[in-house]
Design an enzyme around this catalytic site. Structure first.
Site, PDB file in Angstrom:
ATOM      1  N   CYS A  85      11.764  52.801  -8.616  1.00 54.90           N
ATOM      2  CA  CYS A  85      12.131  53.088  -7.317  1.00 54.90           C
ATOM      3  C   CYS A  85      11.131  52.345  -6.409  1.00 54.90           C
ATOM      4  O   CYS A  85      10.450  51.497  -6.794  1.00 54.90           O
ATOM      5  CB  CYS A  85      12.096  54.459  -7.047  1.00 54.90           C
ATOM      6  N   ASN A 104       7.321  56.283  -8.574  1.00 54.64           N
ATOM      7  CA  ASN A 104       7.768  55.032  -8.891  1.00 54.64           C
ATOM      8  C   ASN A 104       7.531  54.792 -10.368  1.00 54.64           C
ATOM      9  O   ASN A 104       6.414  54.515 -10.660  1.00 54.64           O
ATOM     10  CB  ASN A 104       7.437  54.032  -8.082  1.00 54.64           C
ATOM     11  N   GLY A 105       8.639  54.757 -10.969  1.00 52.52           N
ATOM     12  CA  GLY A 105       8.114  54.262 -12.616  1.00 52.52           C
ATOM     13  C   GLY A 105       8.864  54.831 -13.750  1.00 52.52           C
ATOM     14  O   GLY A 105      10.083  55.166 -13.396  1.00 52.52           O
TER      15      GLY A 105
END
Length: 626
Positions: A2, A75-76
């Site tokens: 993201c 994110n990830g």
């Protein structure tokens, strides 16, 4: 996978319209959804743009813990989230979904900062801990996921991409002169620098705590590659078996996804092995999609015959993407925008085109990034190591170094094609200290000083000092020092390219060879085994002997992802390049000598990156600064 954004202020309420503008700047990172969290007093906002990969129904962010004491934007991907979930549920945590985001928030609740030691994945995240009145954030060990911030003790603004921070209006786009020298020297940036003044990157393997009351920011390292000598040296077979197990398990973990996945396939050892093991784990139930880029410029730029051979062996659906010079003109300005700042070589264009095509069929793609740095795959390692062994044999008598040099001789064919590099290296400073020699191999600036203006050359900047601080951090072998330096500097620039070219196309890229367990174990392997007889990637060639075709293992012509930009710059794109570099705007920057710059256009060799670096820098100026 993201994009994340956040703003903490102690001077104002965060403006929702500006936050929206910042989110729009990285909309490409999250086409599947978005979310906004504002603190009760309006001084904090956490924002999320989502690309849904794991548990699409229940992974919406920012996400709160059940007691609402914690809020996360992440994110990830945490690949071992299932194992962590079982442990956390057994400890009484109310985890309802199978989202790795929910697992991460409760991992922090249980273990605090120490949760980072338990994560196997790629990540950048920030957690608002209401009880402690802090923001806690971290970036993964190797730098697969980006994290940038602006901080002036009054405002703390962070994002996955720099353009989102610029959209805040708090910091203007201006050139960081120190970083400019680093880019021209290495084509990447050292330490926490970016090419933008006042915008900082959180370094890989680092975390931070921001005290929301005092606005004090503390950044610290939580992980590093440490080269240790084992008390007992094991046999070569032990290291091979252990690595094979770690790599296979890493790939199995990275295949966890609730969406279609595929593999990059370049025809080299690393991507071929990852694709082969990927296909093996899929079994007969589903055919793996593999993606290979191709150019029409002749054998120097075409490696598809090897990719096809691997695809046939593993019975994958082979997808060939033909890349043309017209694609370069159509996409280069978009690529400059997605990249935020120039990084690495012209392969960014090729990777972008392959990712664009792959995204039409899959949402996750596995690749072979990281094998060269970990297992000494670059020819420059052999050149530096060979010089070191020559020096040892001249300065010291005895069979040990003589035997190493003799064993390397049959493998010197790996240097063929690198004669210009060796001529330049040996012309000055032969047998100097290790740091000076590898700096010269890494330096892309000194051989092209003539193109730069006297005013720029007179700028006081010590590139070698910062280089040596990283290169000489550990007292270990020259092979390990070279590997360490590239892992901490060059590899993050390649991962920057990996992230931006994939995310620009709503594609998640995963790199199994960068599992931290593999990196940590490889650091314990003696250099004389890891780099036996000066053979690049000696251990992977042994590990994958029966996994991929011998023709791949025995290749003598692997060049990475050779992109024919310099050929195009001399032929079909020559007028475009001349117009760009002789333009008034370019010359008035005060960086270049016009006549010498134009000589570079027609004199650059096939794979020389200097011309690319100048073009990339000028396009960046026009997109972000002008």
């Amino acid at each position: 996978m993201c994009g994340i954004i956040g703003w903490k202020s102690n001077t104002q309420r965060v403006n929702e319209n500006i936050i929206r503008k910042m989110a729009d700047a990285i909309a490409h990172r999250g086409p599947d959804g978005e979310g906004f969290y504002y603190s009760n007093d309006g001084s904090l906002c956490l924002t999320h743009k989502r690309l849904a990969i794991i548990d699409p129904e229940n992974g919406h962010q920012p996400m709160k813990s059940l007691d609402e004491e914690l809020v996360i934007t992440f994110n990830g991907a945490i690949y071992n989230f299932l194992e962590l979930r079982r442990e956390l549920v057994s400890l009484g945590h109310p985890i309802k979904s199978y989202s790795d985001t929910e697992v991460l928030i409760y991992a922090y609740k249980q273990w605090g900062e120490k949760c980072l030691d338990r994560l196997n994945g790629m990540f950048s995240f920030v957690i608002h801990d209401k009880r402690k009145k802090i923001l806690f954030g971290a970036r993964d060990r190797l730098g697969e996921k980006p994290f940038y911030y602006f901080y002036n003790k009054k405002e703390f603004i962070f994002a996955s991409e720099i353009k989102a921070i610029l959209a805040s209006g708090v910091v203007k786009a201006s050139l960081n002169n120190e970083s400019l020298h680093e880019y021209l020297t290495f084509q990447y940036y050292l330490d926490n620098n970016t090419l933008f003044e006042n915008i900082i990157k959180l370094k890989p393997g680092h975390c931070f705590v921001l005290d929301e009351v005092s606005m004090n920011l503390e950044v610290k390292e939580y992980w590093d590659v440490v080269y240790t000598k084992t008390v007992e040296e094991y046999t070569e077979d032990y290291y091979i078996d252990k690595l094979r197990h770690l790599i296979d398990d890493s790939i199995a973990l990275r295949m966890r996804a609730d969406v279609p996945l595929g593999s990059h396939l370049s025809g080299g050892i690393d991507s071929s092995a990852v694709a082969a093991l990927n296909a093996l784990h899929l079994g007969d139930s589903l055919k793996l999609e593999t993606f290979t880029g191709k150019f029409a410029e002749g054998l120097d730029y075409d490696e598809t015959k090897y990719a096809i051979e691997v695809a046939q062996k593993i019975k994958s659906n082979y997808n060939e993407i033909v890349i043309k010079d017209s694609d370069f003109l159509d996409s280069i300005e978009d690529i400059i925008w997605y990249m935020d700042e120039p990084q690495a070589g012209p392969g960014v264009f090729s990777q972008y085109m392959v990712a664009k095509s792959a995204s039409q069929k899959v949402k996750v793609v596995l690749g072979g990034q990281g094998g060269d740095e970990t297992f000494l795959g670059y020819t420059r390692y052999l050149i530096a190591y060979y010089e070191k062994m020559l020096k040892r044999n001249i300065e010291e008598s005895g069979e040990y170094y003589q035997n190493i040099l003799n064993a390397m001789t049959p493998n010197l064919f790996q240097m063929n094609g690198y004669q210009p590099m060796m001529q330049d290296l040996f012309a000055k400073g032969l047998f100097d200290e290790d740091a000076r020699r590898y700096f010269r191999l890494s330096d892309r600036f000194s051989s092209n000083e003539s193109i730069f203006s006297k005013e720029f050359l007179n700028t006081d900047y010590d590139s070698f000092g910062k280089f040596n601080k990283i290169f000489s951090k550990y007292d270990t072998s020259i092979a390990n020092k070279m590997s360490y330096f590239d892992t901490k500097t060059f590899l993050p620039s390649l991962l920057h390219v990996e992230d931006r070219t994939s995310m620009a196309n709503a594609l998640e890229s995963r790199v199994p060879l960068l599992d931290h367990r593999i990196i940590e174990f490889a650091a314990t392997i003696p250099a004389h085994i890891k780099f036996k007889d000066g053979i690049n990637k000696y251990l992977p060639k042994k590990i994958f002997k029966n996994t991929i075709p011998d023709s791949i293992l025995d290749r003598k012509d692997k060049k990475g992802f050779p992109t024919p930009t310099n050929l195009w710059f001399k032929t079909s794109l020559n007028e475009w390049v001349k117009d760009l570099l002789s333009d008034k705007r370019t010359l008035e920057r005060g960086l270049y000598e016009k006549d010498e710059l134009l000589k570079l256009i027609n004199g650059s060799s096939k794979f020389n990156r200097s011309l690319w670096g100048v073009i990339n820098l000028e396009l960046w100026h026009r997109r972000f600064i002008d």
